[in-house]
Design an enzyme around this catalytic site. Structure first.
Site, PDB file in Angstrom:
ATOM      1  N   GLY A  78       3.336  12.150 -10.391  1.00  0.00           N
ATOM      2  CA  GLY A  78       2.933  13.192 -11.334  1.00  0.00           C
ATOM      3  C   GLY A  78       1.618  13.842 -10.961  1.00  0.00           C
ATOM      4  N   PRO A  79       1.059  14.630 -11.852  1.00  0.00           N
ATOM      5  CG  PRO A  79       0.404  15.547 -13.889  1.00  0.00           C
ATOM      6  CD  PRO A  79       1.577  14.914 -13.214  1.00  0.00           C
ATOM      7  N   GLY A 100      -2.085  12.063 -22.256  1.00  0.00           N
ATOM      8  CA  GLY A 100      -2.680  11.041 -21.405  1.00  0.00           C
ATOM      9  C   GLY A 100      -1.852  10.723 -20.188  1.00  0.00           C
ATOM     10  CB  VAL A 126      -5.656  12.363 -17.938  1.00  0.00           C
ATOM     11  CG1 VAL A 126      -6.862  13.219 -18.306  1.00  0.00           C
ATOM     12  CG2 VAL A 126      -5.040  11.736 -19.167  1.00  0.00           C
ATOM     13  CG  HIS A 166      -2.838  -2.530 -28.479  1.00  0.00           C
ATOM     14  ND1 HIS A 166      -2.671  -2.134 -27.165  1.00  0.00           N
ATOM     15  CD2 HIS A 166      -2.263  -3.748 -28.591  1.00  0.00           C
ATOM     16  CE1 HIS A 166      -1.999  -3.078 -26.522  1.00  0.00           C
ATOM     17  NE2 HIS A 166      -1.743  -4.064 -27.353  1.00  0.00           N
TER      18      HIS A 166
END
Length: 310
Positions: free
Chosen positions: A173-174, A182, A177, A82
């Site tokens: 966020g940052p 991730g 990754v 997936h």
């Protein structure tokens, strides 16, 4: 009844029961959260946890689940059929009662912001919570998966390629990754039915051809997203579907269409399966046996859990 919402996060672990149970326990430990279901799939290497409650309680449960997944799942060692971008791959919020879509959008953006700030995980907003129309559809965010984000981070760290690709820049966020966890997609959507049809063949080309025909994006069934996958552990091809508008296309219609297309290629349907919960109406006039499904326990119906809050 006070405001009630559902959350159905997907985590990139479907083989280690201890890890998935630890994630579920961290969610259930939040006061006010009702844990409605947990399912694992080894071939997808993915788990789905369903819970519900008041908006604040559910947002806290989602955060705690994401924190636990960050600590226990390393995507650098993850393999599954997936698509995924994160240890906590997706966190959808779904309004159930006395709560609007806009209320859930505010909740999703606040929760995603906290995940980015506190957990150091980049966040992409999708669905009704999308900040960029190009990110409204989850498959567009997932394209290329975790590996694409890692490659972008590597290029960005190179002095000759020090600019972030705007298509991959997160919403919260940052900028780059997380090395092991991730990124995470946080969004708002309507009730969705995750439904798979397994074919009595290991020829994945059959499943991919059928998926191409049935998905709405290519002119198929209304509200259907579909992938053709090979389940190596079971030596089966699978048509994996998300029914995003079960009133237009429920499980019975999806099953009948896949079965007809498979028969045209000389292949039989082996079985079908519901992932997570579904409203009773998603079956239409059919019963599970009509769709080569195992009988459904009452706890598989969304209404059973909503009634606990009456």
């Amino acid at each position: 009844m006070s405001a009630l919402i559902e959350c159905v996060p997907n985590f990139s672990e479907g083989r280690d029961t201890g890890i998935v149970e630890a994630i579920a326990a961290s969610i259930a430990a939040v006061d006010g959260v009702h844990l409605a279901g947990m399912e694992m799939d080894g071939d997808h290497n993915r788990s789905v946890i369903t819970f519900m409650g008041s908006p604040g309680d559910v947002a806290r449960g989602a955060f705690e689940g994401c924190r636990t997944a960050r600590d226990l799942i390393d995507l650098r060692r993850h393999r599954g059929v997936h698509p995924r971008i994160g240890a906590t791959d997706v966190i959808p919020f779904i309004p159930l009662s006395n709560c609007t879509m806009d209320d859930c959008v505010s909740l999703a953006r606040d929760c995603g912001g906290e995940i980015g700030r506190s957990l150091g995980i980049p966040v992409y907003f999708y669905g009704h919570a999308a900040l960029d129309t190009r990110r409204r559809e989850l498959p567009d965010i997932r394209r290329g998966g975790f590996e694409r984000l890692v490659e972008q981070a590597r290029r960005a760290s190179n002095a000759q390629h020090n600019r972030q690709d705007p298509d991959l820049a997160p919403d919260a966020g940052p900028e780059t990754v997380h090395a092991s966890a991730g990124a995470t997609a946080v969004g708002v959507r309507d009730i969705l039915v995750a439904y798979n049809v397994n074919l009595n063949t290991d020829d994945v080309r059959v499943a991919r051809t059928i998926a191409q025909v049935v998905r709405e994006k290519s002119g198929g069934l209304t509200g259907v997203r579909a992938l053709g996958l090979l389940l190596p552990g079971r030596h089966l091809a699978q048509v994996s579907m998300n029914l995003t508008d079960y009133r237009q296309t429920g499980m019975a219609r999806a099953y009948a269409t896949v079965a007809r297309l498979a028969e045209a290629q000389g292949v039989e349907v082996l079985e079908s399966e519901l992932i997570g919960l579904a409203p009773r109406d998603a079956l239409g006039d059919a019963v599970p046996e009509d769709l080569r499904m195992k009988p459904l326990d009452p706890d598989r119906y969304l209404e059973t859990h909503i009634s606990r809050f009456d």
